[in-house]
Motif scaffolding. Structure first.
Motif, PDB file in Angstrom:
ATOM      1  N   ALA A  31       0.850  -1.179   0.000  1.00  0.00           N
ATOM      2  CA  ALA A  31       0.000   0.000   0.000  1.00  0.00           C
ATOM      3  C   ALA A  31       0.886   1.230   0.000  1.00  0.00           C
ATOM      4  CB  ALA A  31      -0.920   0.007   1.218  1.00  0.00           C
ATOM      5  N   HIS A  32       0.643   2.123  -0.964  1.00  0.00           N
ATOM      6  CA  HIS A  32       1.461   3.315  -1.129  1.00  0.00           C
ATOM      7  C   HIS A  32       0.565   4.555  -1.145  1.00  0.00           C
ATOM      8  CE1 HIS A  32       5.020   0.884  -2.171  1.00  0.00           C
ATOM      9  NE2 HIS A  32       4.145   0.090  -2.784  1.00  0.00           N
ATOM     10  N   PRO A  33       0.226   5.080   0.035  1.00  0.00           N
ATOM     11  CA  PRO A  33      -0.536   6.335   0.069  1.00  0.00           C
ATOM     12  C   PRO A  33       0.305   7.475  -0.495  1.00  0.00           C
ATOM     13  CG  PRO A  33      -0.620   5.192   2.188  1.00  0.00           C
ATOM     14  CD  PRO A  33       0.458   4.536   1.384  1.00  0.00           C
ATOM     15  N   VAL A  34      -0.293   8.294  -1.323  1.00  0.00           N
ATOM     16  CA  VAL A  34       0.417   9.377  -1.995  1.00  0.00           C
ATOM     17  C   VAL A  34       0.075  10.704  -1.327  1.00  0.00           C
ATOM     18  CG1 VAL A  34       0.759  10.594  -4.178  1.00  0.00           C
ATOM     19  CG2 VAL A  34       0.330   8.112  -4.170  1.00  0.00           C
ATOM     20  N   THR A  35       1.097  11.491  -1.039  1.00  0.00           N
ATOM     21  CA  THR A  35       0.885  12.877  -0.653  1.00  0.00           C
ATOM     22  C   THR A  35       1.312  13.739  -1.835  1.00  0.00           C
ATOM     23  OG1 THR A  35       1.216  12.467   1.707  1.00  0.00           O
ATOM     24  CG2 THR A  35       1.513  14.728   0.936  1.00  0.00           C
ATOM     25  N   THR A  60       3.062   9.609 -11.410  1.00  0.00           N
ATOM     26  CA  THR A  60       3.881   8.926 -12.408  1.00  0.00           C
ATOM     27  C   THR A  60       5.246   8.566 -11.838  1.00  0.00           C
ATOM     28  OG1 THR A  60       2.740  10.147 -14.166  1.00  0.00           O
ATOM     29  CG2 THR A  60       4.808   9.070 -14.747  1.00  0.00           C
ATOM     30  N   ARG A  61       5.860   9.478 -11.102  1.00  0.00           N
ATOM     31  CA  ARG A  61       7.170   9.184 -10.506  1.00  0.00           C
ATOM     32  C   ARG A  61       7.085   8.023  -9.521  1.00  0.00           C
ATOM     33  NH1 ARG A  61       7.988  14.916 -10.857  1.00  0.00           N
ATOM     34  NH2 ARG A  61       7.007  15.214  -8.824  1.00  0.00           N
ATOM     35  N   LEU A  62       6.015   7.965  -8.753  1.00  0.00           N
ATOM     36  CA  LEU A  62       5.866   6.840  -7.833  1.00  0.00           C
ATOM     37  C   LEU A  62       5.737   5.527  -8.604  1.00  0.00           C
ATOM     38  CD1 LEU A  62       5.452   5.545  -5.086  1.00  0.00           C
ATOM     39  CD2 LEU A  62       3.044   6.204  -5.194  1.00  0.00           C
ATOM     40  N   ASP A  64       7.017   4.792 -11.398  1.00  0.00           N
ATOM     41  CA  ASP A  64       8.323   4.429 -11.939  1.00  0.00           C
ATOM     42  C   ASP A  64       9.228   3.826 -10.879  1.00  0.00           C
ATOM     43  OD1 ASP A  64       7.555   5.325 -14.427  1.00  0.00           O
ATOM     44  OD2 ASP A  64       8.493   7.307 -14.220  1.00  0.00           O
ATOM     45  N   ARG A  65       8.976   4.131  -9.614  1.00  0.00           N
ATOM     46  CA  ARG A  65       9.822   3.595  -8.534  1.00  0.00           C
ATOM     47  C   ARG A  65       9.360   2.227  -8.048  1.00  0.00           C
ATOM     48  NH1 ARG A  65       9.248   8.892  -6.365  1.00  0.00           N
ATOM     49  NH2 ARG A  65       7.938   8.056  -4.692  1.00  0.00           N
ATOM     50  N   LEU A  66       8.125   1.867  -8.352  1.00  0.00           N
ATOM     51  CA  LEU A  66       7.583   0.625  -7.811  1.00  0.00           C
ATOM     52  C   LEU A  66       8.131  -0.590  -8.542  1.00  0.00           C
ATOM     53  CD1 LEU A  66       3.801   1.438  -7.200  1.00  0.00           C
ATOM     54  CD2 LEU A  66       5.656   1.322  -5.522  1.00  0.00           C
ATOM     55  N   ASP A  67       8.404  -1.637  -7.767  1.00  0.00           N
ATOM     56  CA  ASP A  67       8.815  -2.915  -8.339  1.00  0.00           C
ATOM     57  C   ASP A  67       7.767  -3.940  -7.931  1.00  0.00           C
ATOM     58  OD1 ASP A  67      10.110  -5.016  -9.462  1.00  0.00           O
ATOM     59  OD2 ASP A  67      11.606  -5.229  -7.860  1.00  0.00           O
ATOM     60  N   ALA A  68       6.635  -3.895  -8.617  1.00  0.00           N
ATOM     61  CA  ALA A  68       5.519  -4.793  -8.300  1.00  0.00           C
ATOM     62  C   ALA A  68       4.907  -5.269  -9.613  1.00  0.00           C
ATOM     63  CB  ALA A  68       4.472  -4.089  -7.460  1.00  0.00           C
ATOM     64  N   PRO A  69       4.548  -6.548  -9.687  1.00  0.00           N
ATOM     65  CA  PRO A  69       3.999  -7.062 -10.952  1.00  0.00           C
ATOM     66  C   PRO A  69       2.604  -6.545 -11.280  1.00  0.00           C
ATOM     67  CG  PRO A  69       3.884  -8.732  -9.233  1.00  0.00           C
ATOM     68  CD  PRO A  69       4.652  -7.595  -8.654  1.00  0.00           C
ATOM     69  N   GLU A  70       1.877  -6.094 -10.269  1.00  0.00           N
ATOM     70  CA  GLU A  70       0.488  -5.665 -10.483  1.00  0.00           C
ATOM     71  C   GLU A  70       0.227  -4.425  -9.649  1.00  0.00           C
ATOM     72  OE1 GLU A  70      -3.310  -7.755  -8.942  1.00  0.00           O
ATOM     73  OE2 GLU A  70      -3.008  -8.507 -10.975  1.00  0.00           O
ATOM     74  N   VAL A  71      -0.128  -3.320 -10.322  1.00  0.00           N
ATOM     75  CA  VAL A  71      -0.378  -2.053  -9.636  1.00  0.00           C
ATOM     76  C   VAL A  71      -1.837  -1.665  -9.837  1.00  0.00           C
ATOM     77  CG1 VAL A  71       0.179   0.398  -9.485  1.00  0.00           C
ATOM     78  CG2 VAL A  71       2.000  -1.276  -9.906  1.00  0.00           C
ATOM     79  N   VAL A  72      -2.517  -1.387  -8.744  1.00  0.00           N
ATOM     80  CA  VAL A  72      -3.888  -0.895  -8.777  1.00  0.00           C
ATOM     81  C   VAL A  72      -3.861   0.567  -8.341  1.00  0.00           C
ATOM     82  CG1 VAL A  72      -6.210  -1.114  -7.807  1.00  0.00           C
ATOM     83  CG2 VAL A  72      -4.862  -3.167  -8.313  1.00  0.00           C
ATOM     84  N   LEU A  73      -4.309   1.448  -9.229  1.00  0.00           N
ATOM     85  CA  LEU A  73      -4.357   2.881  -8.944  1.00  0.00           C
ATOM     86  C   LEU A  73      -5.731   3.231  -8.398  1.00  0.00           C
ATOM     87  CD1 LEU A  73      -2.626   4.784 -11.907  1.00  0.00           C
ATOM     88  CD2 LEU A  73      -2.005   4.850  -9.499  1.00  0.00           C
ATOM     89  N   ARG A  89      -0.014   7.678 -19.036  1.00  0.00           N
ATOM     90  CA  ARG A  89       1.409   7.734 -19.349  1.00  0.00           C
ATOM     91  C   ARG A  89       2.132   6.416 -19.063  1.00  0.00           C
ATOM     92  NH1 ARG A  89       2.589  13.946 -17.257  1.00  0.00           N
ATOM     93  NH2 ARG A  89       0.769  14.802 -18.360  1.00  0.00           N
ATOM     94  N   ARG A  90       1.551   5.616 -18.193  1.00  0.00           N
ATOM     95  CA  ARG A  90       2.176   4.330 -17.860  1.00  0.00           C
ATOM     96  C   ARG A  90       1.120   3.211 -17.907  1.00  0.00           C
ATOM     97  NH1 ARG A  90       5.548   7.641 -18.302  1.00  0.00           N
ATOM     98  NH2 ARG A  90       7.364   8.057 -16.948  1.00  0.00           N
ATOM     99  N   PRO A  91       0.377   3.071 -18.997  1.00  0.00           N
ATOM    100  CA  PRO A  91      -0.701   2.067 -19.015  1.00  0.00           C
ATOM    101  C   PRO A  91      -0.205   0.643 -18.828  1.00  0.00           C
ATOM    102  CG  PRO A  91      -0.276   2.907 -21.229  1.00  0.00           C
ATOM    103  CD  PRO A  91       0.483   3.781 -20.283  1.00  0.00           C
ATOM    104  N   GLY A  92       1.026   0.376 -19.258  1.00  0.00           N
ATOM    105  CA  GLY A  92       1.549  -0.980 -19.120  1.00  0.00           C
ATOM    106  C   GLY A  92       1.841  -1.376 -17.696  1.00  0.00           C
ATOM    107  N   ARG A  93       1.893  -0.410 -16.780  1.00  0.00           N
ATOM    108  CA  ARG A  93       2.168  -0.724 -15.384  1.00  0.00           C
ATOM    109  C   ARG A  93       0.890  -0.962 -14.579  1.00  0.00           C
ATOM    110  NH1 ARG A  93       6.334   0.549 -12.651  1.00  0.00           N
ATOM    111  NH2 ARG A  93       5.524  -1.273 -11.571  1.00  0.00           N
ATOM    112  N   ILE A  94      -0.267  -0.664 -15.157  1.00  0.00           N
ATOM    113  CA  ILE A  94      -1.500  -0.602 -14.378  1.00  0.00           C
ATOM    114  C   ILE A  94      -2.359  -1.838 -14.643  1.00  0.00           C
ATOM    115  CG2 ILE A  94      -3.512   0.802 -13.785  1.00  0.00           C
ATOM    116  CD1 ILE A  94      -0.718   2.108 -13.343  1.00  0.00           C
ATOM    117  N   ALA A  95      -2.753  -2.516 -13.562  1.00  0.00           N
ATOM    118  CA  ALA A  95      -3.651  -3.660 -13.679  1.00  0.00           C
ATOM    119  C   ALA A  95      -5.112  -3.244 -13.582  1.00  0.00           C
ATOM    120  CB  ALA A  95      -3.347  -4.695 -12.588  1.00  0.00           C
ATOM    121  N   ARG A  96      -5.394  -2.185 -12.831  1.00  0.00           N
ATOM    122  CA  ARG A  96      -6.785  -1.740 -12.658  1.00  0.00           C
ATOM    123  C   ARG A  96      -6.789  -0.324 -12.094  1.00  0.00           C
ATOM    124  NH1 ARG A  96     -11.851  -4.060 -12.634  1.00  0.00           N
ATOM    125  NH2 ARG A  96     -10.851  -6.031 -13.187  1.00  0.00           N
ATOM    126  N   ILE A  97      -7.814   0.431 -12.483  1.00  0.00           N
ATOM    127  CA  ILE A  97      -8.059   1.757 -11.925  1.00  0.00           C
ATOM    128  C   ILE A  97      -9.318   1.671 -11.076  1.00  0.00           C
ATOM    129  CG2 ILE A  97      -8.654   4.155 -12.453  1.00  0.00           C
ATOM    130  CD1 ILE A  97      -7.097   3.824 -15.068  1.00  0.00           C
TER     131      ILE A  97
END
Length: 511
Positions: A31-35, A60-62, A64-73, A89-97
């Motif tokens: 879990a990565h809460p964003v400020t 977007t910068r966050l 780019d730093r993540l090393d996870a196979p599946e990212v849910v925004l 900008r990073r659709p290939g990194r996103i599993a679900r919105i």
């Protein structure tokens, strides 16, 4: 391992996700809460140039730093704007919105379009259109910042249902001013994000439910048909707009299920007509029908001026929906039915296409009423107004100061107070407050037993106010009736309710 990137509502930072993020981590997820810039401590300082692009770059910068196979925004409220910008900008990194109690911004929309506080929205619109820095909330040296609400005004930004007093105090204490550029800069959506799986988590106490979304989709607006894609799922939380404060366990569970592709799926269009285009429940003899501008007149077989009933449809109805409401079987049926009973039935297409359109729709209705009253076949001193569903708030002005020619106000499965997420303040569109000034004006209210809960609570608020002030309200119950029952429930109970309501209204207008 699934990584959740949690982007919060206006005025808040990553701190607001503390409990929900802990539950996600306990379940084995990241879990990565964003400020976002400007929304936290000195490490996140903003300046006059801080805008939506700044916040998109933060997310977007966050990513780019993540090393996870599946990212849910996950975007809560305003947060869906930087989420969608970053996903493009990073659709290939996103599993679900995940849209957490958030709208569906279109390309070119600023976040301002979804600001619920009407007064703040008006100020910012004036600022954006006129470029007048003096008009910005706060004014002066810090005029590029929108101050957060005081503790007694958070309810203007969404329902506080379930939020404890301590949590509300914490929300107020930690809230940060929002850079106005984040609200006025248009969102640009990239094609790459359009095919990503999506989940909507709806907070029902804030006035939205899966049933309501299904109803709106059923109106046929092409822009909403993407919601029936099998990759789009929905969950409901029985809480207000701040589930990370009021229901963190339930929120975390919904997020985990969303990541797994679970959730309710909407029913796509079929060859069968949608509910609002099915036949009217009464067999009605055809009467002449005349169209002028936005008004149709259904004319009785009678000599001399006759009383009139003006039918006001609900909404919002998207501008592109065809046929328009006055051609829907229910409104044609009502108009024809009262014409067969000896009155003029008038149906109106008003321009309630979005929540910001209530003022314009009210003007349309007033203009239509004057048009009807001026027709020589109408007795202008014997008129009733009949409101349906989301048209209910348009009855407020007529209840607050009934003109002498208004003999009755009727409402069928109406919304009688603005829903929390609408951001409508003041008494102008709040029949539940206006009824206290209705005096002896007869009111005929048709209530359905299977009403959507978020609408039913507004009806009870209205009836409580009516009892307190002794208003003349005749309630007609349809215990097994649904919202929009005239084309859904072809039962003896439903037919009897329509007949009783129509005859009661006509009795009050002398028909």
């Amino acid at each position: 391992m699934t990584a959740f990137v949690l982007v919060s509502e206006m005025f808040t930072g990553g701190w607001i996700w503390r409990e929900a993020a802990a539950r996600l981590r306990e379940a084995g997820a990241e879990a990565h809460p964003v400020t976002l810039t400007g929304m936290g401590d000195r490490r996140h300082l903003a300046g006059p140039g801080t805008d939506l692009e700044t916040h998109i770059q933060d997310v977007t910068r966050l990513l780019d730093r993540l090393d996870a196979p599946e990212v849910v925004l996950v975007g809560h409220g305003y947060g869906i704007h930087p989420v969608l910008g970053a996903a493009g900008r990073r659709p290939g990194r996103i599993a679900r919105i995940v849209h957490l109690d958030a709208g569906m911004p279109r390309d070119g929309d600023p976040a301002l379009a979804l600001v619920p506080d009407g007064e703040v929205k008006e100020q910012l619109l004036r600022q954006a259109e006129q470029g007048d820095r003096e008009a910005r909330p706060g004014g002066g040296e810090g005029d590029w910042l929108l101050p957060p609400p005081s503790q007694d005004r958070w309810d203007r930004w969404g329902s506080l249902a379930g939020v404890s007093a301590d949590a509300l105090t914490r929300l107020t204490r930690l809230a940060a001013p929002q850079p106005t550029g984040t609200l006025t800069q248009p969102l640009r959506l990239a094609d790459g994000a359009s095919g990503l799986p999506v989940t909507g988590i709806l907070c029902t106490a804030n006035g939205t439910s899966i049933a309501m979304v299904q109803t709106v989709v059923g109106l046929g607006d092409p822009a909403l048909q993407a919601l029936t894609d099998p990759r789009v799922t929905f969950f409901e939380l029985a809480t207000g707009h701040w589930p990370m404060l009021s229901a963190p366990d339930e929120l975390a569970a919904a997020l985990l299920r969303a990541a797994a592709g679970e959730g309710h799926r909407l029913t796509p269009a079929t060859d069968e007509p949608p509910a609002h285009l099915r036949p009217f429940l009464l067999d009605v003899l055809a009467r002449p029908r005349e169209r002028t501008g936005r008004v149709d007149l259904h004319l009785p077989d009678a000599d001399g001026p006759r009383p009139a009933v003006v039918f006001v449809h609900g909404g919002p109805v998207p501008a592109g929906v065809r046929p328009t409401p006055r051609d829907w079987p229910a409104f044609v049926g009502y108009g024809q039915y009262v014409a067969n009973l000896g009155a003029v039935g008038a149906t109106v297409d008003h321009r309630l296409h979005g929540l910001d359109d209530y003022g314009r729709a009210a003007l349309d209705v007033a203009e239509a009423v004057e048009h009807v009253r001026a027709d020589p076949r109408v007795d202008g001193d014997r008129v009733a107004l009949w409101f349906f569903s989301g048209g209910g708030p348009l009855s407020a002005d007529w209840l607050a100061a009934p003109p002498p020619w208004l003999r009755c106000v009727a409402a069928t499965y109406p919304i009688l107070a603005p829903l929390p997420h609408w951001g409508i303040t003041g008494p102008g569109f709040r029949p539940a407050a206006a009824v206290r000034s209705a005096g002896a004006l007869p009111i005929v209210l048709t209530r359905v037993g299977l009403e959507l809960p978020e609408i039913a609570v507004t009806v009870e608020e209205f009836l409580t106010a009516a009892r307190d002030c002794g208003a003349d309200v005749d309630v007609i119950d349809v215990p097994r009736g649904h919202h929009g029952f005239e084309t859904i429930d072809h039962t003896d109970e439903a037919r009897a309710a329509v007949e009783r309501a129509a005859r009661t209204v006509l009795r009050h207008v002398g028909g």
